[in-house]
Design a protein around this motif. Sequence first.
Motif, PDB file in Angstrom:
ATOM      1  N   GLY A   6       9.603  38.089  -3.591  1.00 58.45           N
ATOM      2  CA  GLY A   6       9.227  36.921  -2.696  1.00 58.45           C
ATOM      3  C   GLY A   6      10.164  37.932  -1.205  1.00 58.45           C
ATOM      4  O   GLY A   6      10.285  36.707  -0.111  1.00 58.45           O
ATOM      5  N   LYS A   7      11.028  38.586  -1.409  1.00 59.08           N
ATOM      6  CA  LYS A   7      12.092  38.913  -0.192  1.00 59.08           C
ATOM      7  C   LYS A   7      11.409  39.232   0.642  1.00 59.08           C
ATOM      8  O   LYS A   7      12.183  39.077   1.949  1.00 59.08           O
ATOM      9  N   PHE A   8      11.116  40.408   0.608  1.00 57.28           N
ATOM     10  CA  PHE A   8      10.793  41.055   0.762  1.00 57.28           C
ATOM     11  C   PHE A   8       9.841  42.281   0.432  1.00 57.28           C
ATOM     12  O   PHE A   8       8.869  41.677  -0.585  1.00 57.28           O
ATOM     13  N   ILE A   9       9.435  43.180   1.850  1.00 56.84           N
ATOM     14  CA  ILE A   9       7.989  43.911   1.814  1.00 56.84           C
ATOM     15  C   ILE A   9       8.333  45.484   2.217  1.00 56.84           C
ATOM     16  O   ILE A   9       9.556  45.262   2.714  1.00 56.84           O
ATOM     17  N   MET A  10       8.296  46.272   1.562  1.00 57.13           N
ATOM     18  CA  MET A  10       8.347  47.426   1.603  1.00 57.13           C
ATOM     19  C   MET A  10       7.431  48.123   2.136  1.00 57.13           C
ATOM     20  O   MET A  10       5.672  48.175   1.993  1.00 57.13           O
ATOM     21  N   THR A  11       7.181  49.352   3.735  1.00 58.71           N
ATOM     22  CA  THR A  11       6.489  50.226   3.357  1.00 58.71           C
ATOM     23  C   THR A  11       7.056  51.571   3.709  1.00 58.71           C
ATOM     24  O   THR A  11       8.263  51.540   4.424  1.00 58.71           O
ATOM     25  N   ALA A  12       6.488  52.884   3.415  1.00 55.56           N
ATOM     26  CA  ALA A  12       6.690  53.836   3.765  1.00 55.56           C
ATOM     27  C   ALA A  12       5.466  54.750   4.708  1.00 55.56           C
ATOM     28  O   ALA A  12       4.671  54.957   4.150  1.00 55.56           O
ATOM     29  N   VAL A  67      11.087  43.609  10.651  1.00 58.28           N
ATOM     30  CA  VAL A  67      12.049  44.845  10.039  1.00 58.28           C
ATOM     31  C   VAL A  67      13.285  44.478   9.750  1.00 58.28           C
ATOM     32  O   VAL A  67      14.324  44.251  11.124  1.00 58.28           O
ATOM     33  N   LEU A  68      14.162  44.475   8.830  1.00 59.87           N
ATOM     34  CA  LEU A  68      15.198  44.385   7.697  1.00 59.87           C
ATOM     35  C   LEU A  68      15.691  45.765   7.596  1.00 59.87           C
ATOM     36  O   LEU A  68      17.281  45.216   7.892  1.00 59.87           O
ATOM     37  N   SER A  69      15.846  46.601   7.785  1.00 58.71           N
ATOM     38  CA  SER A  69      15.862  47.489   7.787  1.00 58.71           C
ATOM     39  C   SER A  69      15.130  48.814   7.590  1.00 58.71           C
ATOM     40  O   SER A  69      14.085  48.122   6.785  1.00 58.71           O
ATOM     41  N   THR A  70      16.050  49.866   7.538  1.00 59.26           N
ATOM     42  CA  THR A  70      15.261  51.352   8.238  1.00 59.26           C
ATOM     43  C   THR A  70      16.218  52.157   6.926  1.00 59.26           C
ATOM     44  O   THR A  70      17.392  52.929   7.657  1.00 59.26           O
ATOM     45  N   ILE A  71      15.119  52.700   6.080  1.00 54.72           N
ATOM     46  CA  ILE A  71      16.153  54.059   5.552  1.00 54.72           C
ATOM     47  C   ILE A  71      15.327  55.144   5.246  1.00 54.72           C
ATOM     48  O   ILE A  71      13.579  55.412   5.623  1.00 54.72           O
ATOM     49  N   ASN A  72      16.029  56.218   5.790  1.00 56.96           N
ATOM     50  CA  ASN A  72      15.762  57.422   5.384  1.00 56.96           C
ATOM     51  C   ASN A  72      15.985  58.812   4.966  1.00 56.96           C
ATOM     52  O   ASN A  72      17.155  58.354   4.178  1.00 56.96           O
ATOM     53  N   SER A 126       4.098  59.053   5.757  1.00 53.80           N
ATOM     54  CA  SER A 126       5.032  59.936   5.459  1.00 53.80           C
ATOM     55  C   SER A 126       5.620  61.636   5.480  1.00 53.80           C
ATOM     56  O   SER A 126       6.071  61.695   5.117  1.00 53.80           O
ATOM     57  N   ASP A 127       6.568  60.768   6.728  1.00 51.75           N
ATOM     58  CA  ASP A 127       8.022  61.044   7.636  1.00 51.75           C
ATOM     59  C   ASP A 127       8.877  61.018   6.607  1.00 51.75           C
ATOM     60  O   ASP A 127       8.481  60.978   5.260  1.00 51.75           O
ATOM     61  N   THR A 128       9.960  60.360   6.806  1.00 50.25           N
ATOM     62  CA  THR A 128      11.013  60.098   6.266  1.00 50.25           C
ATOM     63  C   THR A 128      11.388  58.777   6.055  1.00 50.25           C
ATOM     64  O   THR A 128      12.477  58.389   5.805  1.00 50.25           O
ATOM     65  N   THR A 129      10.702  58.433   7.022  1.00 54.50           N
ATOM     66  CA  THR A 129      10.774  56.539   6.844  1.00 54.50           C
ATOM     67  C   THR A 129      10.599  55.742   5.740  1.00 54.50           C
ATOM     68  O   THR A 129       9.316  55.540   5.447  1.00 54.50           O
ATOM     69  N   VAL A 130      11.205  54.700   5.491  1.00 54.20           N
ATOM     70  CA  VAL A 130      11.031  53.588   4.324  1.00 54.20           C
ATOM     71  C   VAL A 130      11.792  52.098   4.916  1.00 54.20           C
ATOM     72  O   VAL A 130      12.485  52.797   5.579  1.00 54.20           O
ATOM     73  N   LEU A 131      10.703  51.411   5.743  1.00 59.15           N
ATOM     74  CA  LEU A 131      10.924  50.175   5.976  1.00 59.15           C
ATOM     75  C   LEU A 131      11.003  49.051   5.518  1.00 59.15           C
ATOM     76  O   LEU A 131       9.878  48.729   4.313  1.00 59.15           O
ATOM     77  N   ILE A 132      12.336  48.502   5.103  1.00 60.26           N
ATOM     78  CA  ILE A 132      12.115  47.091   4.213  1.00 60.26           C
ATOM     79  C   ILE A 132      11.783  46.003   5.879  1.00 60.26           C
ATOM     80  O   ILE A 132      12.627  45.727   6.583  1.00 60.26           O
ATOM     81  N   TRP A 133      10.893  44.838   5.366  1.00 62.80           N
ATOM     82  CA  TRP A 133      10.689  43.789   6.000  1.00 62.80           C
ATOM     83  C   TRP A 133      10.664  42.570   5.538  1.00 62.80           C
ATOM     84  O   TRP A 133      10.281  42.704   4.227  1.00 62.80           O
TER      85      TRP A 133
END
Length: 411
Positions: free
Chosen positions: A164-170, A185-190, A172-179
């Motif tokens: 229950g600590k985070f949500i992930m969205t990805a 937005v807690l973090s942006t992953i490339n 079709s480019d190279t972005t994965v976001l941690i919410w």
Amino acid sequence: MGLSFSSGRKANGFPPDKSSGSKKQKQYQRIRKEKPQQHNFTHRLLAAALKSHSGNISCMDFSSNGKYLATCADDRTIRIWSTKDFLQREHRSMRANVELDHATLVRFSPDCRAFIVWLANGDTLRVFKMTKREDGGYTFTATPEDFPKKHKAPVIDVGIANTGKFIMTASSDTTVLIWSLKGQVLSTINTNQMNNTHAAVSPCGRFVASCGFTPDVKVWEVCFGKKGEFQEVVRAFELKGHSAAVRSFAFSNDSRRMASVSKDGTWKLWDTDVEYKKQQDPYLLRTGRFEEAAGAAPCRLALSPDAQVLALASGSSIHLYNTRRGEKEECFERVHGECITDLSFDITGRFLASCGDRAVRLFHNTPGHRAIVEEMQGHLKRASTDSTRQRLQQKLTQAQETLKSLGALKK
């Protein structure tokens, strides 16, 4: 934005699906005539077909308590099905409406009291709360604020950590976001994978993983402090060994196994229960052939909760492999009228669900039962006490009887 559905039977709140009143029925019949023909599929291992959607289903999710299956379609509805109805003749579903939009992805919250959807036109996440009513039914209410728009490319996957600590969205480019669950937005992953084709949160809620144009699966750990505050996202490990783009992957229920399928025409099973902080790499346990993955048709992968069975879909066909020996055990051809959009085992591992047109098809997982038979027979030889022997024998008999009833017992 408040959403609800007509109340039905008090016992479980699943409303009867029949429309009442002759006027309504006439309208209903008129609409029915204009609908395209449903794709017909029969097979001795088909357990059920769930058919309340009037549009194509793009995504489904089993709740962690095993009670529900959520499906979303381009008919602007989300359906919540009761899993205990699967083997009944009637499959009741509750309906949540999506105002002026439709959902392409759906995920249950860990406590099964809410679900999130990705909106096709709104390009954003919406949270629906499920409130139990006095008559035993549910009311679905969208929270007043949708998540802010942050992605620049179409979103292909969403996930919620079971902690229950985070949500992930990805996208079709190279972005994965941690919410955060509140929409920050807690973090942006490339991912550096040219483009993302699939991303997922591990069942243990610690990891997020993605695959894309490169021949590997990358896995990150999402780290939180002792008080539950977000700290950082760190690279954990990679699955390396394919020679072409990885098309899809999945985790086992305990996150200690992973499976991947690649354009190189192979699938692989990995032991990911490693001390990656000490630079230990995942172990490759098995490689199998799946030539269809080299083609252009969409490719999907599902791993049974116990990692004993691998399901691979290419186009509208499904292939089931046992992971112990890498052998193909079942093949279902032309399961749907369109390409398969989602593939998933239920949390017990008894059923495999697929969607791709307006129906969800549920199959008996016979390779899973066979794996139990094989495993119990092995354990029985080594069992040292009577009580253990009795327990193992019970499981063995149960699995054999299930296979017998499905006409799938190997001679």
